[in-house]
Write a protein that holds these residues in place. Sequence first.
Motif, PDB file in Angstrom:
ATOM      1  N   PHE A   9       0.834  -1.203   0.000  1.00 50.06           N
ATOM      2  CA  PHE A   9       0.000   0.000   0.000  1.00 50.06           C
ATOM      3  C   PHE A   9       0.872   1.258   0.000  1.00 50.06           C
ATOM      4  N   GLY A  10       1.948   1.231   0.771  1.00 53.66           N
ATOM      5  CA  GLY A  10       2.843   2.382   0.827  1.00 53.66           C
ATOM      6  C   GLY A  10       3.497   2.665  -0.511  1.00 53.66           C
ATOM      7  N   VAL A  11       3.935   1.598  -1.202  1.00 46.15           N
ATOM      8  CA  VAL A  11       4.573   1.757  -2.513  1.00 46.15           C
ATOM      9  C   VAL A  11       3.591   2.348  -3.520  1.00 46.15           C
ATOM     10  N   VAL A  12       2.368   1.815  -3.539  1.00 39.68           N
ATOM     11  CA  VAL A  12       1.356   2.315  -4.482  1.00 39.68           C
ATOM     12  C   VAL A  12       1.036   3.786  -4.190  1.00 39.68           C
ATOM     13  N   LEU A  13       0.927   4.153  -2.920  1.00 31.19           N
ATOM     14  CA  LEU A  13       0.641   5.544  -2.554  1.00 31.19           C
ATOM     15  C   LEU A  13       1.764   6.475  -3.002  1.00 31.19           C
ATOM     16  N   LEU A  14       3.000   6.071  -2.776  1.00 29.13           N
ATOM     17  CA  LEU A  14       4.137   6.892  -3.189  1.00 29.13           C
ATOM     18  C   LEU A  14       4.183   7.072  -4.703  1.00 29.13           C
ATOM     19  N   LEU A  15       3.892   5.993  -5.436  1.00 26.74           N
ATOM     20  CA  LEU A  15       3.871   6.082  -6.898  1.00 26.74           C
ATOM     21  C   LEU A  15       2.760   7.008  -7.379  1.00 26.74           C
ATOM     22  N   ALA A  16       1.610   6.974  -6.693  1.00 25.32           N
ATOM     23  CA  ALA A  16       0.492   7.844  -7.071  1.00 25.32           C
ATOM     24  C   ALA A  16       0.854   9.312  -6.849  1.00 25.32           C
ATOM     25  N   VAL A  17       1.477   9.617  -5.713  1.00 30.37           N
ATOM     26  CA  VAL A  17       1.900  10.995  -5.426  1.00 30.37           C
ATOM     27  C   VAL A  17       2.928  11.450  -6.458  1.00 30.37           C
ATOM     28  N   VAL A  37       0.950  -1.385 -11.374  1.00 33.57           N
ATOM     29  CA  VAL A  37       1.494  -1.861 -10.103  1.00 33.57           C
ATOM     30  C   VAL A  37       0.360  -2.211  -9.142  1.00 33.57           C
ATOM     31  N   ALA A  38      -0.669  -1.377  -9.080  1.00 32.09           N
ATOM     32  CA  ALA A  38      -1.803  -1.660  -8.201  1.00 32.09           C
ATOM     33  C   ALA A  38      -2.552  -2.914  -8.646  1.00 32.09           C
ATOM     34  N   LEU A  39      -2.740  -3.093  -9.946  1.00 35.47           N
ATOM     35  CA  LEU A  39      -3.434  -4.275 -10.454  1.00 35.47           C
ATOM     36  C   LEU A  39      -2.690  -5.559 -10.113  1.00 35.47           C
ATOM     37  N   VAL A  40      -1.355  -5.501 -10.159  1.00 28.29           N
ATOM     38  CA  VAL A  40      -0.543  -6.698  -9.917  1.00 28.29           C
ATOM     39  C   VAL A  40      -0.348  -6.960  -8.423  1.00 28.29           C
ATOM     40  N   LEU A  41      -0.101  -5.914  -7.661  1.00 37.57           N
ATOM     41  CA  LEU A  41       0.270  -6.112  -6.262  1.00 37.57           C
ATOM     42  C   LEU A  41      -0.922  -6.153  -5.307  1.00 37.57           C
ATOM     43  N   ILE A  42      -2.074  -5.616  -5.714  1.00 37.09           N
ATOM     44  CA  ILE A  42      -3.263  -5.611  -4.848  1.00 37.09           C
ATOM     45  C   ILE A  42      -4.378  -6.368  -5.552  1.00 37.09           C
ATOM     46  N   PRO A  43      -4.588  -7.642  -5.236  1.00 40.91           N
ATOM     47  CA  PRO A  43      -5.576  -8.455  -5.940  1.00 40.91           C
ATOM     48  C   PRO A  43      -7.009  -8.065  -5.607  1.00 40.91           C
ATOM     49  N   THR A  44      -7.924  -8.421  -6.501  1.00 39.97           N
ATOM     50  CA  THR A  44      -9.334  -8.065  -6.360  1.00 39.97           C
ATOM     51  C   THR A  44      -9.915  -8.555  -5.049  1.00 39.97           C
ATOM     52  N   PHE A  45      -9.632  -9.788  -4.695  1.00 39.96           N
ATOM     53  CA  PHE A  45     -10.211 -10.373  -3.491  1.00 39.96           C
ATOM     54  C   PHE A  45      -9.201 -10.444  -2.340  1.00 39.96           C
ATOM     55  N   ARG A  48     -10.824  -5.850   1.454  1.00 43.25           N
ATOM     56  CA  ARG A  48     -12.265  -5.616   1.486  1.00 43.25           C
ATOM     57  C   ARG A  48     -12.722  -4.910   0.226  1.00 43.25           C
ATOM     58  N   ALA A  49     -13.977  -5.181  -0.177  1.00 46.33           N
ATOM     59  CA  ALA A  49     -14.517  -4.608  -1.409  1.00 46.33           C
ATOM     60  C   ALA A  49     -14.480  -3.085  -1.382  1.00 46.33           C
ATOM     61  N   GLU A  50     -14.732  -2.492  -0.206  1.00 51.00           N
ATOM     62  CA  GLU A  50     -14.726  -1.031  -0.107  1.00 51.00           C
ATOM     63  C   GLU A  50     -13.339  -0.457  -0.408  1.00 51.00           C
ATOM     64  N   VAL A  51     -12.305  -1.171   0.015  1.00 48.35           N
ATOM     65  CA  VAL A  51     -10.936  -0.718  -0.243  1.00 48.35           C
ATOM     66  C   VAL A  51     -10.627  -0.799  -1.735  1.00 48.35           C
ATOM     67  N   VAL A  52     -11.064  -1.876  -2.381  1.00 42.45           N
ATOM     68  CA  VAL A  52     -10.848  -2.029  -3.824  1.00 42.45           C
ATOM     69  C   VAL A  52     -11.539  -0.909  -4.582  1.00 42.45           C
ATOM     70  N   ILE A  53     -12.774  -0.568  -4.182  1.00 49.30           N
ATOM     71  CA  ILE A  53     -13.504   0.526  -4.826  1.00 49.30           C
ATOM     72  C   ILE A  53     -12.735   1.831  -4.675  1.00 49.30           C
ATOM     73  N   ALA A  57     -11.165   3.921  -7.770  1.00 47.84           N
ATOM     74  CA  ALA A  57     -11.638   5.290  -7.987  1.00 47.84           C
ATOM     75  C   ALA A  57     -10.479   6.276  -7.941  1.00 47.84           C
ATOM     76  N   SER A  58      -9.559   6.077  -7.000  1.00 53.81           N
ATOM     77  CA  SER A  58      -8.416   6.987  -6.868  1.00 53.81           C
ATOM     78  C   SER A  58      -7.507   6.917  -8.093  1.00 53.81           C
ATOM     79  N   ILE A  59      -7.241   5.699  -8.565  1.00 53.53           N
ATOM     80  CA  ILE A  59      -6.365   5.551  -9.730  1.00 53.53           C
ATOM     81  C   ILE A  59      -7.052   6.093 -10.976  1.00 53.53           C
ATOM     82  N   THR A  60      -8.376   5.927 -11.062  1.00 53.65           N
ATOM     83  CA  THR A  60      -9.123   6.510 -12.176  1.00 53.65           C
ATOM     84  C   THR A  60      -8.936   8.024 -12.210  1.00 53.65           C
TER      85      THR A  60
END
Length: 429
Positions: A9-17, A37-45, A48-53, A57-60
Amino acid sequence: MTPLAILIFGVVLLLAVRALFSRANRVREASLTVAIVALVLIPTFGVRAEVVIAINASITLVLLISLARGTSAPGAKVALPAFAVIFAVYLTISESLGSGIGHIISEWVRLAFFLTLAMAAFADHSSGRSTVFKSIVWLLPIELITAVAEQRFSWANAWPRGDSGFDDIHRRVNELVPQMAGRSLGTMGHPILLGTFAVVAFIGCMILYRHTKQKRYLLLLLCVPPIIALSGTRSAAVALILVVAAMFAFMPGRALLLRIVVALGVGVAVTTVDVLELLGFGGVQQTSSYLHRSGVIGSVPRLLDRDPISVMFGSGVASGGELFNSGIMQGYPGYYFFDNEYVRILAFAGVIGIVLLAIALVNGFVRVDAGGKLVLLAMCVFMASYDVMTWDFSYAMIFVAMTAKWGDSATQMTVAPDHLVEVQGDDAR
């Protein structure tokens, strides 16, 4: 949450910033990297579903900002093919019918994510870059290290489900390489997703090496076979064989006809001979996965025997339990999933859904270049072995491959220090 998950999560956040504050000529590349990176490192399941949403949404939003700020090649236009978009919208509607508000929001946010991802990938390639492939192949060492570590250490599973029957690697029997402790997940949340990632990464390495001649991509390629072995994914082995045969058949050169004949021979062998026996998986017909998949395929006549509305338009994703409980869908006892995306679409989206999928795939094969065609070929194999479009990574790969035009007859790629450069028109001769 595991320490490894917190690190991800930290890596994805840093990349987003970093993407948000990138220069205009790099912002699209940076935002695409975040998405992959988010698609590969953070799987759909995996969470929690709310976190995936929230993540989708944030990456969109990041992708939309990059599309607004980024620079494009002169005359480049972002135009997604209508057939792929229509299929995705129709499938999202069928996924939403009869579902709860949480699932409906999740599906429409995911659609927005995929549309912006495809637009960003389209613009990226029209600017002469291959960020999607590059982001995927550079994640190969991470997946290999994680998969190897998982064979001995439970902490290497970043996304445990709290289900001892699945979280314990020794219960995920590796029939591809029985000597292993079990089937590794990597960061993908499921072994078959890890195998899917490896095949797509193989295609990326080959395409990038072909265009750049940089040997680092051949070194990264060495990660693919052990990842597939650690995942224990038989369909990945089959997909890899077909991809290699297709690359061999249509590689530029004088012996084109000979290579096509050889590739057709491999194709005939794969389709007429028992694929599992061909790969040395004797006795696998007695496994639960084989029995379930054969039962699901055998349920197709019963799906076509439903009322006309359900046959044409499907009964929506909310009808899955009812289809299995009523006996229309039959598989291995206790399994309530399809493990076949074609049958799943037929059940939930009807004949119209299957027709739209076929049109979108054919249109994709016609539009895209070698890399896109090979990804679509591999994903067509995987759609016969699991519910591809329930997982964000695999669905995204299909959608991007169908929509992002990676090259055309008037375009050639030449080598540049950091990226690929398109030469168009008369200068391309």
